[in-house]
Write a protein that holds these residues in place. Structure first.
Motif, PDB file in Angstrom:
ATOM      1  N   ILE A  21       0.821  -1.219   0.000  1.00  0.00           N
ATOM      2  CA  ILE A  21       0.000   0.000   0.000  1.00  0.00           C
ATOM      3  C   ILE A  21       0.853   1.266   0.000  1.00  0.00           C
ATOM      4  N   THR A  22       2.154   1.113  -0.192  1.00  0.00           N
ATOM      5  CA  THR A  22       3.040   2.285  -0.187  1.00  0.00           C
ATOM      6  C   THR A  22       2.600   3.349  -1.197  1.00  0.00           C
ATOM      7  N   PRO A  23       2.313   2.990  -2.461  1.00  0.00           N
ATOM      8  CA  PRO A  23       1.892   4.036  -3.416  1.00  0.00           C
ATOM      9  C   PRO A  23       0.605   4.754  -2.984  1.00  0.00           C
ATOM     10  N   ILE A  24      -0.308   4.038  -2.374  1.00  0.00           N
ATOM     11  CA  ILE A  24      -1.551   4.669  -1.891  1.00  0.00           C
ATOM     12  C   ILE A  24      -1.231   5.667  -0.789  1.00  0.00           C
ATOM     13  N   LEU A  25      -0.332   5.288   0.117  1.00  0.00           N
ATOM     14  CA  LEU A  25       0.024   6.185   1.222  1.00  0.00           C
ATOM     15  C   LEU A  25       0.833   7.379   0.729  1.00  0.00           C
ATOM     16  N   GLU A  26       1.656   7.187  -0.292  1.00  0.00           N
ATOM     17  CA  GLU A  26       2.370   8.322  -0.891  1.00  0.00           C
ATOM     18  C   GLU A  26       1.377   9.317  -1.480  1.00  0.00           C
ATOM     19  N   GLU A  27       0.324   8.823  -2.102  1.00  0.00           N
ATOM     20  CA  GLU A  27      -0.724   9.695  -2.638  1.00  0.00           C
ATOM     21  C   GLU A  27      -1.438  10.431  -1.506  1.00  0.00           C
ATOM     22  N   ILE A 105       7.312  11.964   7.799  1.00  0.00           N
ATOM     23  CA  ILE A 105       7.183  12.651   6.513  1.00  0.00           C
ATOM     24  C   ILE A 105       8.227  13.762   6.515  1.00  0.00           C
ATOM     25  N   THR A 106       9.096  13.742   5.528  1.00  0.00           N
ATOM     26  CA  THR A 106      10.160  14.726   5.417  1.00  0.00           C
ATOM     27  C   THR A 106      10.138  15.299   4.005  1.00  0.00           C
ATOM     28  N   ASP A 107      10.068  16.604   3.922  1.00  0.00           N
ATOM     29  CA  ASP A 107      10.049  17.288   2.628  1.00  0.00           C
ATOM     30  C   ASP A 107       8.919  16.741   1.733  1.00  0.00           C
ATOM     31  N   GLY A 108       7.776  16.435   2.351  1.00  0.00           N
ATOM     32  CA  GLY A 108       6.595  16.008   1.603  1.00  0.00           C
ATOM     33  C   GLY A 108       6.610  14.564   1.138  1.00  0.00           C
ATOM     34  N   LYS A 109       7.542  13.759   1.674  1.00  0.00           N
ATOM     35  CA  LYS A 109       7.636  12.357   1.248  1.00  0.00           C
ATOM     36  C   LYS A 109       7.767  11.439   2.451  1.00  0.00           C
ATOM     37  N   LEU A 110       7.298  10.192   2.285  1.00  0.00           N
ATOM     38  CA  LEU A 110       7.497   9.188   3.322  1.00  0.00           C
ATOM     39  C   LEU A 110       8.993   8.957   3.496  1.00  0.00           C
ATOM     40  N   ASP A 111       9.447   8.985   4.727  1.00  0.00           N
ATOM     41  CA  ASP A 111      10.872   8.850   5.033  1.00  0.00           C
ATOM     42  C   ASP A 111      11.167   7.385   5.370  1.00  0.00           C
ATOM     43  N   LEU A 112      11.178   6.547   4.320  1.00  0.00           N
ATOM     44  CA  LEU A 112      11.388   5.106   4.464  1.00  0.00           C
ATOM     45  C   LEU A 112      12.837   4.743   4.158  1.00  0.00           C
ATOM     46  N   PRO A 114      15.858   2.171   2.519  1.00  0.00           N
ATOM     47  CA  PRO A 114      16.065   1.811   1.114  1.00  0.00           C
ATOM     48  C   PRO A 114      15.131   0.725   0.583  1.00  0.00           C
ATOM     49  N   TRP A 115      14.819  -0.283   1.373  1.00  0.00           N
ATOM     50  CA  TRP A 115      13.997  -1.384   0.882  1.00  0.00           C
ATOM     51  C   TRP A 115      12.635  -1.422   1.547  1.00  0.00           C
ATOM     52  N   GLU A 116      12.363  -0.472   2.428  1.00  0.00           N
ATOM     53  CA  GLU A 116      11.117  -0.505   3.189  1.00  0.00           C
ATOM     54  C   GLU A 116       9.899  -0.155   2.333  1.00  0.00           C
ATOM     55  N   GLN A 117       8.873  -0.974   2.483  1.00  0.00           N
ATOM     56  CA  GLN A 117       7.575  -0.750   1.856  1.00  0.00           C
ATOM     57  C   GLN A 117       6.523  -1.027   2.923  1.00  0.00           C
ATOM     58  N   ILE A 118       5.340  -0.479   2.736  1.00  0.00           N
ATOM     59  CA  ILE A 118       4.264  -0.637   3.718  1.00  0.00           C
ATOM     60  C   ILE A 118       3.220  -1.582   3.139  1.00  0.00           C
ATOM     61  N   PHE A 119       2.792  -2.538   3.966  1.00  0.00           N
ATOM     62  CA  PHE A 119       1.877  -3.586   3.515  1.00  0.00           C
ATOM     63  C   PHE A 119       0.626  -3.660   4.366  1.00  0.00           C
ATOM     64  N   TYR A 120      -0.468  -3.998   3.695  1.00  0.00           N
ATOM     65  CA  TYR A 120      -1.693  -4.443   4.352  1.00  0.00           C
ATOM     66  C   TYR A 120      -1.618  -5.967   4.367  1.00  0.00           C
ATOM     67  N   GLY A 121      -1.720  -6.546   5.548  1.00  0.00           N
ATOM     68  CA  GLY A 121      -1.722  -7.997   5.683  1.00  0.00           C
ATOM     69  C   GLY A 121      -3.123  -8.476   6.021  1.00  0.00           C
ATOM     70  N   GLU A 122      -3.653  -9.334   5.190  1.00  0.00           N
ATOM     71  CA  GLU A 122      -5.001  -9.888   5.399  1.00  0.00           C
ATOM     72  C   GLU A 122      -4.865 -11.335   5.860  1.00  0.00           C
ATOM     73  N   PHE A 123      -5.552 -11.676   6.944  1.00  0.00           N
ATOM     74  CA  PHE A 123      -5.466 -13.023   7.498  1.00  0.00           C
ATOM     75  C   PHE A 123      -6.816 -13.721   7.579  1.00  0.00           C
ATOM     76  N   ASP A 124      -7.884 -13.032   7.232  1.00  0.00           N
ATOM     77  CA  ASP A 124      -9.232 -13.618   7.210  1.00  0.00           C
ATOM     78  C   ASP A 124     -10.051 -12.861   6.166  1.00  0.00           C
ATOM     79  N   GLY A 125      -9.665 -13.024   4.908  1.00  0.00           N
ATOM     80  CA  GLY A 125     -10.195 -12.200   3.828  1.00  0.00           C
ATOM     81  C   GLY A 125     -11.559 -12.607   3.312  1.00  0.00           C
ATOM     82  N   LYS A 126     -11.814 -12.127   2.106  1.00  0.00           N
ATOM     83  CA  LYS A 126     -13.058 -12.340   1.374  1.00  0.00           C
ATOM     84  C   LYS A 126     -14.205 -11.498   1.928  1.00  0.00           C
ATOM     85  N   ARG A 127     -13.844 -10.401   2.610  1.00  0.00           N
ATOM     86  CA  ARG A 127     -14.845  -9.416   3.028  1.00  0.00           C
ATOM     87  C   ARG A 127     -14.158  -8.069   3.192  1.00  0.00           C
TER      88      ARG A 127
END
Length: 138
Positions: A21-27, A105-112, A114-127
């Motif tokens: 979800i990193t691109p969504i959070l950047e938006e 947030i630094t200078d208008g950007k996520l301060d992550l 080099p390899w860090e990305q943000i994820f939504y983890g689903e463990f009981d999906g389909k809803r």
């Protein structure tokens, strides 16, 4: 100080899934107009998670296998929670992977890192499930 709030909704086709979800959070950061501050992102459901790690398919497979060893889905009867539901393992997996992340947030950007990305983890999906994004700063 400015404040920004947005709800994201996810519905996966599978019981378990990891979504970058990193691109969504950047938006969201762009929409907020905040240049210096903090972003909080948390899963609003107790069988889902938000976490930071590498976006590497082998690692995601390792997460899946590791979590399944720690809290196997089946047999459902092994859990006292599973009287009317079958998702006790999802509650445990969420506890292991965590509820939320906070990112500078630094200078208008996520301060992550080099390899860090943000994820939504689903463990009981389909809803449909909700994720909160809250940004504060200047």
């Amino acid at each position: 100080m400015k404040s920004y709030r947005k709800e994201l909704w996810f519905e996966t086709d599978k019981r378990r899934d990891f979504i970058n979800i990193t691109p969504i959070l950047e938006e969201c950061v762009r929409e907020s107009g905040i240049k210096e501050g903090l972003l909080l992102c948390n899963a609003m459901h107790i069988t889902a998670s938000v976490f930071i790690n590498d976006d590497e398919p082998g690692l995601h497979q390792d997460f899946e296998e590791w979590l399944e060893k720690l809290a196997p889905e089946k047999p459902h009867s092994q859990y006292k929670h599973n009287v009317f539901e079958d998702n006790a393992d999802a509650h445990l997996k969420r506890t292991i992977m965590g509820r939320e992340v906070v990112v500078a947030i630094t200078d208008g950007k996520l301060d992550l890192g080099p390899w860090e990305q943000i994820f939504y983890g689903e463990f009981d999906g389909k809803r449909r499930k909700r994720v909160l994004v809250k940004i504060i700063g200047e």
